[in-house]
Design a protein around this motif. Structure first.
Motif, PDB file in Angstrom:
ATOM      1  N   ARG A 193       0.799  -1.218   0.000  1.00 26.31           N
ATOM      2  CA  ARG A 193       0.000   0.000   0.000  1.00 26.31           C
ATOM      3  C   ARG A 193       0.838   1.278   0.000  1.00 26.31           C
ATOM      4  NH1 ARG A 193      -5.312  -0.853   0.939  1.00 26.31           N
ATOM      5  NH2 ARG A 193      -5.926  -2.929   1.642  1.00 26.31           N
ATOM      6  N   SER A 194       2.136   1.153  -0.130  1.00 31.24           N
ATOM      7  CA  SER A 194       2.969   2.349  -0.155  1.00 31.24           C
ATOM      8  C   SER A 194       2.803   3.046  -1.497  1.00 31.24           C
ATOM      9  CB  SER A 194       4.437   1.982   0.059  1.00 31.24           C
ATOM     10  OG  SER A 194       4.881   1.097  -0.946  1.00 31.24           O
ATOM     11  N   GLY A 195       2.808   4.369  -1.472  1.00 30.81           N
ATOM     12  CA  GLY A 195       2.644   5.143  -2.695  1.00 30.81           C
ATOM     13  C   GLY A 195       1.189   5.214  -3.110  1.00 30.81           C
ATOM     14  N   THR A 196       0.957   5.672  -4.322  1.00 28.78           N
ATOM     15  CA  THR A 196      -0.398   5.823  -4.845  1.00 28.78           C
ATOM     16  C   THR A 196      -0.809   4.527  -5.526  1.00 28.78           C
ATOM     17  OG1 THR A 196       0.023   8.156  -5.244  1.00 28.78           O
ATOM     18  CG2 THR A 196      -1.884   7.164  -6.352  1.00 28.78           C
ATOM     19  N   PRO A 197      -1.876   3.857  -5.047  1.00 28.80           N
ATOM     20  CA  PRO A 197      -2.278   2.593  -5.659  1.00 28.80           C
ATOM     21  C   PRO A 197      -2.987   2.825  -6.995  1.00 28.80           C
ATOM     22  CG  PRO A 197      -3.816   3.187  -3.941  1.00 28.80           C
ATOM     23  CD  PRO A 197      -2.731   4.240  -3.915  1.00 28.80           C
ATOM     24  N   GLY A 198      -3.162   1.728  -7.744  1.00 26.49           N
ATOM     25  CA  GLY A 198      -3.924   1.794  -8.988  1.00 26.49           C
ATOM     26  C   GLY A 198      -3.095   2.227 -10.174  1.00 26.49           C
ATOM     27  N   PRO A 199      -3.753   2.400 -11.330  1.00 29.73           N
ATOM     28  CA  PRO A 199      -3.034   2.731 -12.578  1.00 29.73           C
ATOM     29  C   PRO A 199      -2.461   4.139 -12.601  1.00 29.73           C
ATOM     30  CG  PRO A 199      -5.414   2.720 -12.923  1.00 29.73           C
ATOM     31  CD  PRO A 199      -5.190   2.194 -11.549  1.00 29.73           C
ATOM     32  N   ASN A 200      -2.848   4.994 -11.644  1.00 29.59           N
ATOM     33  CA  ASN A 200      -2.312   6.356 -11.611  1.00 29.59           C
ATOM     34  C   ASN A 200      -1.021   6.459 -10.812  1.00 29.59           C
ATOM     35  OD1 ASN A 200      -4.486   7.489 -13.098  1.00 29.59           O
ATOM     36  ND2 ASN A 200      -5.761   7.435 -11.260  1.00 29.59           N
ATOM     37  N   GLY A 201      -0.679   5.408 -10.069  1.00 28.80           N
ATOM     38  CA  GLY A 201       0.481   5.480  -9.190  1.00 28.80           C
ATOM     39  C   GLY A 201       1.760   5.083  -9.892  1.00 28.80           C
ATOM     40  N   LYS A 202       2.868   5.324  -9.201  1.00 28.74           N
ATOM     41  CA  LYS A 202       4.185   4.927  -9.673  1.00 28.74           C
ATOM     42  C   LYS A 202       4.760   3.889  -8.723  1.00 28.74           C
ATOM     43  CE  LYS A 202       5.277   9.233 -12.080  1.00 28.74           C
ATOM     44  NZ  LYS A 202       6.254  10.335 -12.249  1.00 28.74           N
ATOM     45  N   PRO A 203       5.647   3.043  -9.181  1.00 26.13           N
ATOM     46  CA  PRO A 203       6.183   1.984  -8.313  1.00 26.13           C
ATOM     47  C   PRO A 203       7.005   2.555  -7.161  1.00 26.13           C
ATOM     48  CG  PRO A 203       7.339   2.056 -10.418  1.00 26.13           C
ATOM     49  CD  PRO A 203       6.164   2.964 -10.555  1.00 26.13           C
ATOM     50  N   GLU A 204       6.566   2.276  -5.956  1.00 31.14           N
ATOM     51  CA  GLU A 204       7.275   2.677  -4.744  1.00 31.14           C
ATOM     52  C   GLU A 204       7.268   1.503  -3.780  1.00 31.14           C
ATOM     53  OE1 GLU A 204       5.844   6.308  -3.064  1.00 31.14           O
ATOM     54  OE2 GLU A 204       5.275   7.137  -5.015  1.00 31.14           O
ATOM     55  N   GLY A 205       8.240   1.488  -2.864  1.00 31.61           N
ATOM     56  CA  GLY A 205       8.301   0.432  -1.862  1.00 31.61           C
ATOM     57  C   GLY A 205       8.459  -0.932  -2.504  1.00 31.61           C
ATOM     58  N   LYS A 206       7.675  -1.884  -1.993  1.00 28.99           N
ATOM     59  CA  LYS A 206       7.745  -3.244  -2.533  1.00 28.99           C
ATOM     60  C   LYS A 206       7.138  -3.356  -3.921  1.00 28.99           C
ATOM     61  CE  LYS A 206       5.835  -4.757   1.234  1.00 28.99           C
ATOM     62  NZ  LYS A 206       5.187  -5.632   2.227  1.00 28.99           N
ATOM     63  N   ARG A 207       6.397  -2.357  -4.352  1.00 27.37           N
ATOM     64  CA  ARG A 207       5.768  -2.414  -5.667  1.00 27.37           C
ATOM     65  C   ARG A 207       6.783  -2.360  -6.810  1.00 27.37           C
ATOM     66  NH1 ARG A 207       0.244  -1.055  -5.397  1.00 27.37           N
ATOM     67  NH2 ARG A 207       0.251   0.217  -7.290  1.00 27.37           N
ATOM     68  N   VAL A 208       8.011  -1.946  -6.502  1.00 24.94           N
ATOM     69  CA  VAL A 208       9.035  -1.958  -7.554  1.00 24.94           C
ATOM     70  C   VAL A 208       9.386  -3.390  -7.968  1.00 24.94           C
ATOM     71  CG1 VAL A 208      10.000   0.226  -6.757  1.00 24.94           C
ATOM     72  CG2 VAL A 208      10.908  -1.921  -5.859  1.00 24.94           C
ATOM     73  N   GLY A 209       9.023  -4.372  -7.157  1.00 15.53           N
ATOM     74  CA  GLY A 209       9.336  -5.764  -7.482  1.00 15.53           C
ATOM     75  C   GLY A 209       8.197  -6.528  -8.120  1.00 15.53           C
ATOM     76  N   ILE A 210       7.130  -5.835  -8.518  1.00  9.07           N
ATOM     77  CA  ILE A 210       5.970  -6.538  -9.085  1.00  9.07           C
ATOM     78  C   ILE A 210       6.367  -7.358 -10.302  1.00  9.07           C
ATOM     79  CG2 ILE A 210       3.782  -6.183 -10.292  1.00  9.07           C
ATOM     80  CD1 ILE A 210       3.192  -3.870  -8.430  1.00  9.07           C
ATOM     81  N   TYR A 211       7.007  -6.708 -11.261  1.00  3.64           N
ATOM     82  CA  TYR A 211       7.307  -7.398 -12.515  1.00  3.64           C
ATOM     83  C   TYR A 211       8.564  -8.255 -12.410  1.00  3.64           C
ATOM     84  CZ  TYR A 211       3.592  -4.684 -14.612  1.00  3.64           C
ATOM     85  OH  TYR A 211       2.360  -4.153 -14.905  1.00  3.64           O
ATOM     86  N   LEU A 212       9.441  -7.956 -11.453  1.00  2.00           N
ATOM     87  CA  LEU A 212      10.571  -8.852 -11.213  1.00  2.00           C
ATOM     88  C   LEU A 212      10.075 -10.225 -10.771  1.00  2.00           C
ATOM     89  CD1 LEU A 212      13.047  -6.447  -9.377  1.00  2.00           C
ATOM     90  CD2 LEU A 212      13.370  -7.464 -11.639  1.00  2.00           C
ATOM     91  N   MET A 213       9.154 -10.246  -9.798  1.00  2.00           N
ATOM     92  CA  MET A 213       8.626 -11.508  -9.307  1.00  2.00           C
ATOM     93  C   MET A 213       7.667 -12.131 -10.318  1.00  2.00           C
ATOM     94  SD  MET A 213      10.387 -11.346  -6.634  1.00  2.00           S
ATOM     95  CE  MET A 213       9.985 -13.035  -6.275  1.00  2.00           C
ATOM     96  N   ALA A 214       6.890 -11.305 -11.015  1.00  2.00           N
ATOM     97  CA  ALA A 214       5.954 -11.841 -12.009  1.00  2.00           C
ATOM     98  C   ALA A 214       6.700 -12.536 -13.141  1.00  2.00           C
ATOM     99  CB  ALA A 214       5.071 -10.715 -12.541  1.00  2.00           C
ATOM    100  N   ASN A 215       7.779 -11.930 -13.618  1.00  2.00           N
ATOM    101  CA  ASN A 215       8.538 -12.527 -14.717  1.00  2.00           C
ATOM    102  C   ASN A 215       9.151 -13.863 -14.318  1.00  2.00           C
ATOM    103  OD1 ASN A 215       7.945 -10.341 -16.357  1.00  2.00           O
ATOM    104  ND2 ASN A 215       9.843  -9.261 -15.873  1.00  2.00           N
ATOM    105  N   LEU A 216       9.674 -13.932 -13.105  1.00  2.00           N
ATOM    106  CA  LEU A 216      10.266 -15.192 -12.648  1.00  2.00           C
ATOM    107  C   LEU A 216       9.199 -16.262 -12.470  1.00  2.00           C
ATOM    108  CD1 LEU A 216      12.761 -16.721 -11.780  1.00  2.00           C
ATOM    109  CD2 LEU A 216      12.485 -15.781  -9.475  1.00  2.00           C
ATOM    110  N   CYS A 217       8.051 -15.869 -11.927  1.00  2.00           N
ATOM    111  CA  CYS A 217       6.960 -16.836 -11.749  1.00  2.00           C
ATOM    112  C   CYS A 217       6.443 -17.324 -13.104  1.00  2.00           C
ATOM    113  CB  CYS A 217       5.834 -16.199 -10.935  1.00  2.00           C
ATOM    114  SG  CYS A 217       4.503 -17.336 -10.497  1.00  2.00           S
ATOM    115  N   LEU A 218       6.315 -16.412 -14.071  1.00  2.00           N
ATOM    116  CA  LEU A 218       5.854 -16.810 -15.399  1.00  2.00           C
ATOM    117  C   LEU A 218       6.851 -17.746 -16.075  1.00  2.00           C
ATOM    118  CD1 LEU A 218       4.451 -13.395 -16.674  1.00  2.00           C
ATOM    119  CD2 LEU A 218       3.129 -15.439 -16.121  1.00  2.00           C
TER     120      LEU A 218
END
Length: 613
Positions: A193-218
């Motif tokens: 929940r750090s930073g601005t959630p949703g499509p208007n926000g920018k990656p902050e906190g743990k959200r910077v790892g969304i696509y790092l973990m998604a790519n490895l899982c995929l």
């Protein structure tokens, strides 16, 4: 007296300072597990084995030793999962035996599970994000290595009672187990929940790892073939992730590549083409291997939609080895020989095996054959169709048309040529006339129903035997075929056969079944082409024809056989959205975010009338 542990003390002190400084990258550098470890780590492992040997009491003392790594509040640690993780890290270094890969995998998975729990802390979890990614990569590498060793996987199934499980229970592989652990880390990053959630926000906190973990899982899900499990991931990303454009190019390219492959496997070729094209355009020019992987799926996407790769594209360095696979396929589609096309993409052919390893064989076989039939119909129309009377352009005249009988003859010619080259037998007079399937054991013998052994009237056979059961005859393709002695070519003759001595085929009731069945299949194929918009016109069932009305302006060919790529892309462009690709919200003319949009619902239940305060 307990032996001293100077190196362990110094290591724990350094980790405590990194936690206070919130330096996650340097913390990940400290927490190394992959061999070969440096000499300082080997000395620390010796201290752990001497001071904290395996056992419950030693583990309890080591846990208490790790409690000083995080600040305390009201007598308890504010981040209790991290000391437990550090205790498991020291236990892993102390107990791991790299020669026993199964035990190493189990210890590493337990370590990663605890690190994911530490990642879930809202205040300090972001510190271990680089460590989670590092451990996930090591676990993924180990799981894929074990997956290539069936004897070790069989051993672990026996230990877990897998051999006693019911057959209808799907077994979970080591790669899938690793993907499940990585997915938990992905969820922790996505729901931060750090930073601005949703499509208007920018990656902050743990959200910077969304696509790092998604790519490895995929990557792991594609490896174990469980693409259905990725559907919820893409749905969650669409609902909660910041726009993809805010993340580094390497993460964008990798994610769009896996997204395109997922859409391709679900027969969503237009959005898959958009995602793969974006991945190819954003990939670095010097990353030849990555660009080659993207082209391996981007090219078949375009082929299925009717656009073939150019020679200049296939000559690029990143397209090395692709021309040998896709150029012959494109040539067969243009050629219109559906039998050669099927042989080229059969499971036993080298090309078919290459496509099967890439996971694109079935899509090419199922989706491109209709394009082969379109090319075949177009060629027959060019050489044998009626293109319209030029003298009657200003007057009213019949539209261009093609007799389907000519298509039938051309199809039989293709089949006869294929039989001559392959030595195959005549197609059966039942079932499909264009699709060859193995004989069902319950229907063995039906293929000889047209060739009956002579046991009729001896006088009739004595008089007409050389005609009813000759030593051979010419088939519909004009090729000579031998006949077994005593076999009736046209079946059992009528009792009044003497009436047809001069013209044995004068009776309309005496006719072969195969042409009627083949004509029905040809009509069905043309109807499918017309329904898909790949051909324009209409069919007449009586005196079967394919007619092309409205061809006076553009001509018969452009009207009746429109460009496949333009037809499909024009239809698909009505919705250019790509599921799973989060983009910034579109802005209205006045600079404000546009309301509504495709697939969005605006709730007006609480709206009040105009003028009401």
């Amino acid at each position: 007296m307990a032996p001293p542990t100077p190196i362990l003390d110094q290591f724990i002190g350094s980790v405590s300072e990194l936690v206070q400084e919130r330096d996650g990258s340097k913390l990940q550098d400290f927490l190394q597990i992959e061999p070969p470890l440096s000499d300082i780590y080997q000395r620390m492992i010796e201290e752990l084995r001497q001071r904290y040997p395996p056992g419950p009491q030693s583990d309890t003392e080591l846990q208490q030793r790790c409690e000083i790594l995080v600040p305390r509040t009201k007598g308890s640690s504010s981040w209790s999962a991290f000391p437990t993780f550090m205790r498991l890290y020291f236990s892993f270094l102390r107990d791991v035996n790299v020669e026993n890969l199964l035990d190493t995998y189990n210890l590493l998975r337990a370590l990663l599970n605890q690190c994911v729990l530490a990642l879930g802390d809202s205040q300090n979890g972001v510190i271990v994000l680089p460590t989670v990614l590092y451990l996930s990569k090591v676990l993924a590498k180990l799981a894929m290595g074990l997956d290539r060793q069936p004897e070790l996987i069989a051993h672990i199934l026996r230990m877990e009672g897998g051999s006693n499980r019911e057959e209808n229970i799907e077994k979970v592989t080591l790669v899938e187990q690793s993907a499940n652990v990585v997915r938990e880390a992905f969820i922790k990053c996505l729901t931060d929940r750090s930073g601005t959630p949703g499509p208007n926000g920018k990656p902050e906190g743990k959200r910077v790892g969304i696509y790092l973990m998604a790519n490895l899982c995929l990557k792991l899900l594609f490896k174990c073939g469980k693409l259905r499990n990725a559907e919820q991931m893409f749905a969650s990303i669409s609902a909660q992730s910041p726009p993809l454009i805010h993340f580094p190019a390497s993460q964008r390219v990798t994610y769009l590549y896996y997204l395109g492959r997922y859409l391709f496997s679900n027969n969503l070729f237009h959005p898959a083409q958009i995602a793969l094209r974006a991945a190819y355009d954003q990939c670095h020019r010097q990353a030849l291997n990555q660009r080659n992987l993207i082209l391996t799926y981007l090219i078949p996407c375009n082929i299925i939609m009717g656009r073939f790769p150019s020679k200049s594209l296939l000559q690029r360095p990143e397209a090395k080895g692709l021309a040998e696979q896709f150029a012959p396929l494109c040539h067969l589609i243009v050629r219109g020989d559906y039998l050669a096309f099927r042989e080229h993409l059969s499971f036993n052919s080298p090309t078919g095996q290459w496509f099967a390893r890439k996971g694109i064989l079935l899509a090419l076989r199922n989706r491109c054959e209709i394009l082969v039939w379109r090319s075949f119909c177009r060629k027959v129309f060019i050489h044998g169709g009626f293109h319209g009377d030029p003298a009657a352009q200003a007057q009213r005249g019949p539209p261009p048309f093609l007799y389907l009988q000519k298509l039938l003859v051309a199809t039989e010619w293709l089949q006869s040529r294929s039989k001559l080259s392959n030595g195959t037998t005549k197609p059966p007079s039942y079932g499909s006339q264009t699709i060859s399937e193995p004989m069902d054991p319950d229907y063995v013998g039906l293929e000889n129903q047209g060739s009956v052994t002579s046991n009729g009237d001896p006088e009739l056979m004595e008089k007409y035997g050389d005609f009813l059961a000759p030593a051979g005859c010419f088939d519909v393709g004009g090729y000579w075929k031998e006949n077994m002695p005593g076999q009736l070519i046209d079946g059992t003759p009528e009792p009044e056969y003497e009436e047809y001595e001069l013209d044995p085929y004068a009776d309309d009731e005496i006719a072969e079944v195969q042409p009627a069945l083949l004509m029905g299949e040809i009509e069905s194929i043309l109807a499918s082409l017309l329904t898909q918009g790949l051909m324009h016109g209409y069919l007449t069932h009586r005196n079967p024809r394919f007619a092309i009305p409205g061809a006076k302006l553009r001509g018969a060919l452009p009207t009746g056989f429109p460009n496949v790529w333009e037809t499909i892309s024009t239809r698909e462009k009505e919705d250019n959205s790509v599921p799973g690709w989060v983009k910034p919200p579109q802005m209205s003319t006045f600079g404000a975010p546009a309301l509504g949009g495709a697939g969005r619902v605006v709730n007006l239940s609480g709206a009040r009338p105009v003028g009401v305060q």
